[in-house]
Design a protein around this motif. Structure first.
Motif, PDB file in Angstrom:
ATOM      1  N   ILE A 296       2.062  38.741 -33.212  1.00  0.00           N
ATOM      2  CA  ILE A 296       1.353  37.492 -32.897  1.00  0.00           C
ATOM      3  C   ILE A 296       1.966  36.325 -33.659  1.00  0.00           C
ATOM      4  CG2 ILE A 296      -0.860  36.304 -33.126  1.00  0.00           C
ATOM      5  CD1 ILE A 296      -2.240  38.974 -32.617  1.00  0.00           C
ATOM      6  N   GLN A 297       2.316  36.553 -34.950  1.00  0.00           N
ATOM      7  CA  GLN A 297       2.943  35.494 -35.735  1.00  0.00           C
ATOM      8  C   GLN A 297       4.288  35.086 -35.153  1.00  0.00           C
ATOM      9  OE1 GLN A 297       3.085  37.077 -39.687  1.00  0.00           O
ATOM     10  NE2 GLN A 297       0.900  36.739 -40.091  1.00  0.00           N
ATOM     11  N   THR A 298       5.079  36.082 -34.758  1.00  0.00           N
ATOM     12  CA  THR A 298       6.388  35.781 -34.160  1.00  0.00           C
ATOM     13  C   THR A 298       6.218  35.034 -32.852  1.00  0.00           C
ATOM     14  OG1 THR A 298       7.327  37.772 -35.169  1.00  0.00           O
ATOM     15  CG2 THR A 298       8.547  36.785 -33.345  1.00  0.00           C
ATOM     16  N   LEU A 299       5.276  35.493 -32.029  1.00  0.00           N
ATOM     17  CA  LEU A 299       5.033  34.832 -30.751  1.00  0.00           C
ATOM     18  C   LEU A 299       4.552  33.402 -30.969  1.00  0.00           C
ATOM     19  CD1 LEU A 299       4.852  35.070 -27.668  1.00  0.00           C
ATOM     20  CD2 LEU A 299       2.502  35.921 -27.951  1.00  0.00           C
ATOM     21  N   TRP A 300       3.644  33.218 -31.945  1.00  0.00           N
ATOM     22  CA  TRP A 300       3.131  31.874 -32.245  1.00  0.00           C
ATOM     23  C   TRP A 300       4.259  30.955 -32.717  1.00  0.00           C
ATOM     24  CZ3 TRP A 300      -0.676  28.558 -31.632  1.00  0.00           C
ATOM     25  CH2 TRP A 300      -0.797  27.499 -32.513  1.00  0.00           C
ATOM     26  N   THR A 301       5.127  31.484 -33.585  1.00  0.00           N
ATOM     27  CA  THR A 301       6.233  30.677 -34.100  1.00  0.00           C
ATOM     28  C   THR A 301       7.162  30.245 -32.976  1.00  0.00           C
ATOM     29  OG1 THR A 301       6.137  31.813 -36.235  1.00  0.00           O
ATOM     30  CG2 THR A 301       8.170  30.636 -35.712  1.00  0.00           C
ATOM     31  N   ARG A 302       7.478  31.168 -32.095  1.00  0.00           N
ATOM     32  CA  ARG A 302       8.371  30.838 -30.979  1.00  0.00           C
ATOM     33  C   ARG A 302       7.749  29.817 -30.047  1.00  0.00           C
ATOM     34  NH1 ARG A 302      10.554  36.918 -29.358  1.00  0.00           N
ATOM     35  NH2 ARG A 302      11.894  37.221 -31.209  1.00  0.00           N
ATOM     36  N   LEU A 303       6.464  30.000 -29.770  1.00  0.00           N
ATOM     37  CA  LEU A 303       5.782  29.051 -28.882  1.00  0.00           C
ATOM     38  C   LEU A 303       5.732  27.653 -29.493  1.00  0.00           C
ATOM     39  CD1 LEU A 303       2.809  31.225 -27.564  1.00  0.00           C
ATOM     40  CD2 LEU A 303       4.788  30.429 -26.260  1.00  0.00           C
ATOM     41  N   THR A 304       5.367  27.568 -30.779  1.00  0.00           N
ATOM     42  CA  THR A 304       5.264  26.253 -31.412  1.00  0.00           C
ATOM     43  C   THR A 304       6.622  25.590 -31.545  1.00  0.00           C
ATOM     44  OG1 THR A 304       5.329  27.341 -33.585  1.00  0.00           O
ATOM     45  CG2 THR A 304       3.159  26.804 -32.672  1.00  0.00           C
ATOM     46  N   GLN A 305       7.651  26.372 -31.870  1.00  0.00           N
ATOM     47  CA  GLN A 305       8.987  25.792 -31.972  1.00  0.00           C
ATOM     48  C   GLN A 305       9.465  25.273 -30.626  1.00  0.00           C
ATOM     49  OE1 GLN A 305      11.354  28.906 -33.708  1.00  0.00           O
ATOM     50  NE2 GLN A 305      10.762  28.391 -35.818  1.00  0.00           N
ATOM     51  N   SER A 306       9.204  26.042 -29.582  1.00  0.00           N
ATOM     52  CA  SER A 306       9.592  25.594 -28.242  1.00  0.00           C
ATOM     53  C   SER A 306       8.833  24.335 -27.842  1.00  0.00           C
ATOM     54  CB  SER A 306       9.326  26.717 -27.239  1.00  0.00           C
ATOM     55  OG  SER A 306       9.591  26.282 -25.921  1.00  0.00           O
ATOM     56  N   TRP A 307       7.539  24.321 -28.163  1.00  0.00           N
ATOM     57  CA  TRP A 307       6.727  23.148 -27.814  1.00  0.00           C
ATOM     58  C   TRP A 307       7.166  21.935 -28.626  1.00  0.00           C
ATOM     59  CZ3 TRP A 307       0.645  22.818 -28.165  1.00  0.00           C
ATOM     60  CH2 TRP A 307       0.221  21.752 -27.378  1.00  0.00           C
ATOM     61  N   GLN A 308       7.440  22.138 -29.922  1.00  0.00           N
ATOM     62  CA  GLN A 308       7.906  21.033 -30.756  1.00  0.00           C
ATOM     63  C   GLN A 308       9.225  20.465 -30.251  1.00  0.00           C
ATOM     64  OE1 GLN A 308       8.015  22.656 -34.699  1.00  0.00           O
ATOM     65  NE2 GLN A 308       5.953  21.973 -35.214  1.00  0.00           N
ATOM     66  N   ALA A 309      10.137  21.341 -29.837  1.00  0.00           N
ATOM     67  CA  ALA A 309      11.418  20.873 -29.302  1.00  0.00           C
ATOM     68  C   ALA A 309      11.210  20.032 -28.055  1.00  0.00           C
ATOM     69  CB  ALA A 309      12.315  22.069 -28.999  1.00  0.00           C
ATOM     70  N   ASP A 310      10.243  20.427 -27.234  1.00  0.00           N
ATOM     71  CA  ASP A 310       9.956  19.642 -26.037  1.00  0.00           C
ATOM     72  C   ASP A 310       9.309  18.302 -26.390  1.00  0.00           C
ATOM     73  OD1 ASP A 310       9.540  19.480 -22.987  1.00  0.00           O
ATOM     74  OD2 ASP A 310       7.497  19.230 -23.753  1.00  0.00           O
ATOM     75  N   LEU A 311       8.417  18.308 -27.391  1.00  0.00           N
ATOM     76  CA  LEU A 311       7.732  17.074 -27.783  1.00  0.00           C
ATOM     77  C   LEU A 311       8.677  16.072 -28.440  1.00  0.00           C
ATOM     78  CD1 LEU A 311       4.415  18.560 -29.217  1.00  0.00           C
ATOM     79  CD2 LEU A 311       4.664  17.248 -27.113  1.00  0.00           C
ATOM     80  N   GLU A 312       9.782  16.544 -28.992  1.00  0.00           N
ATOM     81  CA  GLU A 312      10.747  15.637 -29.614  1.00  0.00           C
ATOM     82  C   GLU A 312      11.519  14.821 -28.582  1.00  0.00           C
ATOM     83  OE1 GLU A 312      11.079  14.920 -32.705  1.00  0.00           O
ATOM     84  OE2 GLU A 312       9.649  16.417 -33.460  1.00  0.00           O
ATOM     85  N   LYS A 313      11.504  15.281 -27.339  1.00  0.00           N
ATOM     86  CA  LYS A 313      12.222  14.556 -26.290  1.00  0.00           C
ATOM     87  C   LYS A 313      11.455  13.295 -25.912  1.00  0.00           C
ATOM     88  CE  LYS A 313      14.026  18.893 -24.410  1.00  0.00           C
ATOM     89  NZ  LYS A 313      14.047  19.809 -23.241  1.00  0.00           N
TER      90      LYS A 313
END
Length: 420
Positions: A296-313
């Motif tokens: 769950i921690q790994t999945l959460w980290t991947r999801l948040t990192q992906s979302w953060q990368a999208d929000l930086e655009k």
């Protein structure tokens, strides 16, 4: 304001020069005494108003005359009186209720949303808010607190009761039948596809041959393959007929049996200790299993990192921004065509906002007082002068002119009375 101060001072100096000139050349021209009376009164009026205006903010000429620098000395008292006035009038429950009742909040909100620029602004604000929240949760301390809190409350969840209440709510409104209809309709459509039928036949054939697969001299008996094919066709046909029959008949026995089984299961989530214990074991396995926690921690980290990368655009390059903008546009269209929804918004505002403001009026009052108390006297004087200083300088100018005219009128009246 400096220009207005200069103009007021020039008018006062002009009155002084005029008075001096009228005294110096008083014997050379007739009726010079009228000019002297005007200039004298104008000088007195201008000086009096200069003293009054200056005494509001500071000590005139630096002399600490009593009752001068009124605003600076009474800063706190004025601020407290102002905050009390705001709380008692503008923040009173009666006034807020009356103001909201006279205002179509939903219509104002809708008109604001209809402007593309405002939709862009709101979508940008939502994405920036999401970015801030994700960054906050990504910090080690915040993430540890969030995980500990979530785990703590997850362990206390009555999973069986929660599941039963959800199913009970569906059944109470008969929504489970609508869900069943939708599921059956989708299943029937899926089964109508030749591609799906071929896939399902292959899967069933493999199952049948695994269960019944006699061989003769190491080779499959073709009769069994043919029988499997017939059973396969028959199963698909019967399944399609069953789906159609249950979907079209609201009183079908299968539907009634499912309804009965659902009612029994809901009751068991409240009364069956074995079922409740089974749900509790599932909950404990999910919360205490280290492998599951790491996953769950790994999945959460991947999801948040992906979302953060999208929000930086920026702008349309961000999928989150496009989603927020499309949602706002859809919400605006739906709200435009739904007068009942706008009426509901106004009703809720009328119920919630007056109580909300009334409950927090003391906090707002205290906030205003703290803000004014922390300001220096010079800051308060500067702010007030910025807002009303120009008008006060006009008072000085008017005082000079009006004083002169009054002095002239009094002198003329005195001369008229003396001549009678």
């Amino acid at each position: 304001m400096k220009n207005h101060k200069r103009l007021a001072s020039i008018s006062l100096v002009a009155a002084l020069l005029l008075y001096s000139a009228s005294i110096y050349w008083g014997d050379l021209f007739p009726y010079m005494d009228y000019l002297t009376a005007f200039a004298e009164a104008a000088l007195i009026g201008g000086m009096a108003d200069w003293f009054a205006v200056t005494a509001l903010f500071r000590h005139p000429l630096g002399l600490k005359i009593p009752h001068t620098a009124i605003i600076a000395r009474n800063k706190s008292r004025i601020g407290h009186s102002l905050s009390t006035f705001i709380r008692s009038n503008f923040l009173s429950k009666t006034y807020v209720h009356s103001s909201i009742k006279q205002t179509d909040i939903a219509e104002h909100w809708l008109n604001w949303l209809r402007k593309p620029h405002n939709q862009h602004v709101l979508a940008g604000a939502l994405t920036r808010g999401a970015k801030f929240v994700l960054r906050s949760l990504d910090e080690r301390g915040a993430r540890a607190f969030f995980e500990a809190t979530l785990t703590h409350y997850a362990k206390r969840v009555d999973l069986a009761g929660l599941f039963g209440r959800v199913l009970g709510a569906l059944k109470a409104d008969n929504q489970h039948q609508a869900l069943l209809d939708d599921t059956l309709t989708r299943a029937a459509r899926w089964l109508e596809s030749p591609v799906h039928q071929r896939w399902l036949k292959r899967q069933l054939t493999q199952v049948i041959f695994r269960l019944i697969n006699p061989k003769l001299f190491g080779r499959e008996i073709s009769l069994n393959r043919f029988a499997g094919w017939l059973a396969n066709e028959r199963i698909i046909e019967r399944l399609s007929e069953l789906l159609t029959a249950v979907s079209n008949d609201a009183n079908h026995p299968v539907r009634q049996q499912l309804d009965h089984q659902l009612s029994q299961f809901i009751e068991r989530t409240r009364t069956d200790p074995a079922l409740i214990a089974r749900f509790d074991r599932v909950r404990e396995e999910l919360t205490d299993n280290p492998h599951m926690q790491r996953y769950i921690q790994t999945l959460w980290t991947r999801l948040t990192q992906s979302w953060q990368a999208d929000l930086e655009k920026e702008g349309d390059n961000s999928a989150s921004y496009r989603m927020a903008r499309d949602f706002i546009a859809h919400y605006t269209r739906v709200l435009s065509d739904a007068p009942d929804a706008r009426r509901w918004i106004n009703d809720q505002a009328l119920i919630l906002l007056p109580d909300l403001v009334d409950k927090n009026s003391d906090r707002i009052d205290a906030y205003i007082r703290r803000y004014i108390d922390q300001l220096s006297s010079d800051d308060v004087v500067e702010q007030i002068e910025k807002n009303v200083g120009n008008d006060l300088q006009y008072i000085r100018i008017n005082g000079t002119l009006v004083g002169g005219l009054v002095g002239l009128a009094l002198h003329a009246a005195t001369q008229l009375i003396s001549s009678l």
